[in-house]
Structures are given as structure tokens and as C-alpha cells.
Design a protein around this motif. Structure first.
Motif, PDB file in Angstrom:
ATOM      1  N   GLN A 133       0.831  -1.205   0.000  1.00  6.87           N
ATOM      2  CA  GLN A 133       0.000   0.000   0.000  1.00  6.87           C
ATOM      3  C   GLN A 133       0.864   1.254   0.000  1.00  6.87           C
ATOM      4  N   ASP A 134       1.903   1.245   0.821  1.00 10.73           N
ATOM      5  CA  ASP A 134       2.767   2.416   0.930  1.00 10.73           C
ATOM      6  C   ASP A 134       3.546   2.677  -0.354  1.00 10.73           C
ATOM      7  N   MET A 135       3.876   1.608  -1.089  1.00 14.62           N
ATOM      8  CA  MET A 135       4.656   1.740  -2.312  1.00 14.62           C
ATOM      9  C   MET A 135       3.794   1.983  -3.552  1.00 14.62           C
ATOM     10  N   ALA A 136       2.507   1.731  -3.446  1.00 14.63           N
ATOM     11  CA  ALA A 136       1.624   1.803  -4.614  1.00 14.63           C
ATOM     12  C   ALA A 136       1.529   3.223  -5.159  1.00 14.63           C
ATOM     13  N   GLY A 137       1.459   3.279  -6.472  1.00 18.65           N
ATOM     14  CA  GLY A 137       1.265   4.559  -7.135  1.00 18.65           C
ATOM     15  C   GLY A 137      -0.220   4.885  -7.239  1.00 18.65           C
ATOM     16  N   ASP A 138      -0.516   6.062  -7.750  1.00 16.95           N
ATOM     17  CA  ASP A 138      -1.903   6.492  -7.870  1.00 16.95           C
ATOM     18  C   ASP A 138      -2.720   5.605  -8.803  1.00 16.95           C
ATOM     19  N   ASP A 139      -2.079   4.989  -9.789  1.00 17.01           N
ATOM     20  CA  ASP A 139      -2.799   4.153 -10.755  1.00 17.01           C
ATOM     21  C   ASP A 139      -2.885   2.685 -10.346  1.00 17.01           C
ATOM     22  N   ASP A 140      -2.197   2.315  -9.257  1.00 18.44           N
ATOM     23  CA  ASP A 140      -2.238   0.932  -8.789  1.00 18.44           C
ATOM     24  C   ASP A 140      -3.531   0.679  -8.031  1.00 18.44           C
ATOM     25  N   LYS A 141      -4.112  -0.480  -8.252  1.00 18.83           N
ATOM     26  CA  LYS A 141      -5.340  -0.875  -7.560  1.00 18.83           C
ATOM     27  C   LYS A 141      -5.007  -2.043  -6.638  1.00 18.83           C
ATOM     28  N   LEU A 142      -5.140  -1.854  -5.348  1.00 19.07           N
ATOM     29  CA  LEU A 142      -4.821  -2.889  -4.367  1.00 19.07           C
ATOM     30  C   LEU A 142      -6.108  -3.485  -3.820  1.00 19.07           C
ATOM     31  N   ILE A 143      -6.206  -4.787  -3.879  1.00 13.95           N
ATOM     32  CA  ILE A 143      -7.379  -5.506  -3.385  1.00 13.95           C
ATOM     33  C   ILE A 143      -6.884  -6.567  -2.420  1.00 13.95           C
ATOM     34  N   PHE A 144      -7.325  -6.478  -1.175  1.00 14.71           N
ATOM     35  CA  PHE A 144      -6.921  -7.438  -0.152  1.00 14.71           C
ATOM     36  C   PHE A 144      -8.152  -8.188   0.326  1.00 14.71           C
ATOM     37  N   SER A 145      -8.066  -9.496   0.308  1.00 14.90           N
ATOM     38  CA  SER A 145      -9.188 -10.344   0.677  1.00 14.90           C
ATOM     39  C   SER A 145      -8.903 -11.077   1.980  1.00 14.90           C
ATOM     40  N   ILE A 146      -9.875 -11.069   2.854  1.00  7.26           N
ATOM     41  CA  ILE A 146      -9.827 -11.896   4.057  1.00  7.26           C
ATOM     42  C   ILE A 146     -10.502 -13.201   3.649  1.00  7.26           C
TER      43      ILE A 146
ATOM     44  N   ALA B  90      -5.545  -1.948  11.929  1.00  2.00           N
ATOM     45  CA  ALA B  90      -4.615  -1.524  12.974  1.00  2.00           C
ATOM     46  C   ALA B  90      -3.186  -1.369  12.455  1.00  2.00           C
ATOM     47  N   ILE B  91      -2.790  -2.183  11.478  1.00  2.00           N
ATOM     48  CA  ILE B  91      -1.428  -2.049  10.950  1.00  2.00           C
ATOM     49  C   ILE B  91      -1.311  -0.907   9.947  1.00  2.00           C
ATOM     50  N   GLY B  92      -2.446  -0.298   9.615  1.00  3.11           N
ATOM     51  CA  GLY B  92      -2.387   0.877   8.756  1.00  3.11           C
ATOM     52  C   GLY B  92      -2.934   0.718   7.354  1.00  3.11           C
ATOM     53  N   LEU B  93      -3.577  -0.413   7.052  1.00  3.48           N
ATOM     54  CA  LEU B  93      -4.217  -0.485   5.738  1.00  3.48           C
ATOM     55  C   LEU B  93      -5.358   0.527   5.716  1.00  3.48           C
ATOM     56  N   ASP B  94      -5.376   1.322   4.682  1.00  2.00           N
ATOM     57  CA  ASP B  94      -6.315   2.427   4.578  1.00  2.00           C
ATOM     58  C   ASP B  94      -7.382   2.099   3.541  1.00  2.00           C
ATOM     59  N   PRO B  95      -8.650   1.983   3.946  1.00  2.00           N
ATOM     60  CA  PRO B  95      -9.720   1.674   2.999  1.00  2.00           C
ATOM     61  C   PRO B  95      -9.868   2.720   1.883  1.00  2.00           C
ATOM     62  N   LYS B  96      -9.253   3.880   2.052  1.00  3.60           N
ATOM     63  CA  LYS B  96      -9.288   4.884   0.983  1.00  3.60           C
ATOM     64  C   LYS B  96      -8.234   4.590  -0.088  1.00  3.60           C
ATOM     65  N   LYS B  97      -7.244   3.768   0.269  1.00  2.00           N
ATOM     66  CA  LYS B  97      -6.167   3.437  -0.669  1.00  2.00           C
ATOM     67  C   LYS B  97      -6.249   2.002  -1.166  1.00  2.00           C
ATOM     68  N   SER B  98      -6.890   1.143  -0.412  1.00  3.67           N
ATOM     69  CA  SER B  98      -6.947  -0.284  -0.726  1.00  3.67           C
ATOM     70  C   SER B  98      -8.362  -0.801  -0.509  1.00  3.67           C
ATOM     71  N   VAL B  99      -8.759  -1.768  -1.306  1.00  2.00           N
ATOM     72  CA  VAL B  99     -10.046  -2.435  -1.117  1.00  2.00           C
ATOM     73  C   VAL B  99      -9.829  -3.603  -0.172  1.00  2.00           C
ATOM     74  N   LEU B 100     -10.580  -3.633   0.908  1.00  2.00           N
ATOM     75  CA  LEU B 100     -10.546  -4.743   1.864  1.00  2.00           C
ATOM     76  C   LEU B 100     -11.914  -5.409   1.817  1.00  2.00           C
ATOM     77  N   PHE B 101     -11.938  -6.724   1.628  1.00  2.00           N
ATOM     78  CA  PHE B 101     -13.240  -7.387   1.604  1.00  2.00           C
ATOM     79  C   PHE B 101     -13.129  -8.810   2.115  1.00  2.00           C
ATOM     80  N   TYR B 102     -14.265  -9.320   2.585  1.00  2.00           N
ATOM     81  CA  TYR B 102     -14.343 -10.718   2.986  1.00  2.00           C
ATOM     82  C   TYR B 102     -14.584 -11.548   1.730  1.00  2.00           C
ATOM     83  N   GLN B 103     -13.828 -12.602   1.591  1.00  2.00           N
ATOM     84  CA  GLN B 103     -13.982 -13.484   0.437  1.00  2.00           C
ATOM     85  C   GLN B 103     -15.436 -13.949   0.305  1.00  2.00           C
ATOM     86  N   SER B 104     -16.075 -14.244   1.417  1.00  2.00           N
ATOM     87  CA  SER B 104     -17.446 -14.742   1.380  1.00  2.00           C
ATOM     88  C   SER B 104     -18.445 -13.688   0.908  1.00  2.00           C
TER      89      SER B 104
END
Length: 151
Positions: A8-21, A49-63
Motif C-alpha cells: 500500500q505504501d509503495m503503490a502509485g496512484d494508478d495501482d489498484k490494491l485488493i486485499f481479501s480476508i 490496525a497495521i495501517g491499511l487504509d480503505p481509501k487506498k486499498s479495497v478490503l473485503f471478505y472473500q465470502s
């Protein structure tokens, strides 16, 4: 999780980060539903808590992905009803499906899962060769063994 934050910290403005639980992958044997819901909320809280920002990365439950839940529901129910630990045997296939359906280009995994990413890449190669088109995206493996990495 440190890798996710670093990405997330290294991503550029055009990078799309998607993190799945991956709460569906957790069902390899019968589970207490309330405990499973609690643990997935704990995981989300830890990521925030570790700093993933929902404004910069998509966080979602796999289900919560209808496509994922519909594809896996039969396998999960069959595994639970027969008491087999199908998830343990089919994990590489489930992981490849998750990666490919979301068109992931880079996948942060533990070193123990490098071979699973090789399987996903093999699926891409075979599928694209069969249809003689670049349809699926071949993911790159990111592990903590090889810092620093670039996107």
C-alpha cells in the motif's frame, strides 16, 4: 500483513490494491459459526490496525463476493457433511480461482505458498494457450524473502 502495508505504501496512484480476508478457505472442517465470524472481524481489525487504509486499498471478505461464495458453497457443504478436509486438499485450486477471478498481477504470500502461485500461473498459461489469447493475467509472487519489491 507487513507485506500488505508495504504494498500500500509503495503503490502509485494508478495501482489498484485488493486485499481479501479468505474466510471461506478457513472452512476445512466443521466450524462454530460465531467463532468464525469473530475471527474474521479480528482479522479485519488487525489489517486496519497495521495501517491499511480503505481509501487506498479495497478490503473485503472473500465470502462477500457472490461469485466466490457460489463457486465454493457446494465443495464446502460436501466437505462438512462428509467430514473430509477437502479445503486442505483443494486449497491451491481455490487460491488460484481467487487470484484469477480478481485478475491479480502481484500476490503477497508466505514462502510456503510459492508453489500455489506456480499452479495459478500454470493455469493461466494453459488457459491462454488453449484459447490462443491473453485472457487471464499471470500473477507474480511477492514474498518477504526478496525485499525490496516493486510493482
Amino acid at each position: 500483513m507487513r507485506q500488505w502495508k508495504r504494498l500500500q505504501d509503495m503503490a502509485g496512484d494508478d495501482d489498484k490494491l485488493i486485499f481479501s480476508i479468505v474466510d471461506l478457505h478457513a472452512i476445512t472442517m466443521p466450524q462454530d459459526a460465531e467463532a468464525l465470524r469473530y475471527r474474521r472481524r479480528e482479522m479485519l481489525a488487525a489489517l486496519l490496525a497495521i495501517g491499511l487504509d480503505p481509501k487506498k486499498s479495497v478490503l473485503f471478505y472473500q465470502s462477500s463476493s457472490k461469485l466466490q461464495a457460489e463457486n465454493k458453497q457446494g465443495d464446502v457443504l460436501e466437505a462438512i457433511s462428509s467430514r473430509l478436509k477437502l479445503g486442505l486438499f483443494s486449497y491451491p485450486v481455490l487460491q488460484a480461482a481467487d487470484i484469477l477471478v480478481h485478475r491479480a498481477t502481484h500476490v503477497p504470500v508466505g514462502d510456503d505458498q510459492r508453489q500455489h502461485l506456480e499452479f495459478a500461473r500454470e493455469c493461466v498459461t494453459n488457459f491462454n494457450h488453449t484459447y490462443q489469447k491473453e485472457i487471464l493475467v499471470s500473477p507474480e509472487t511477492i514474498t518477504s524473502m526478496f525485499p525490496p519489491f516493486t510493482l
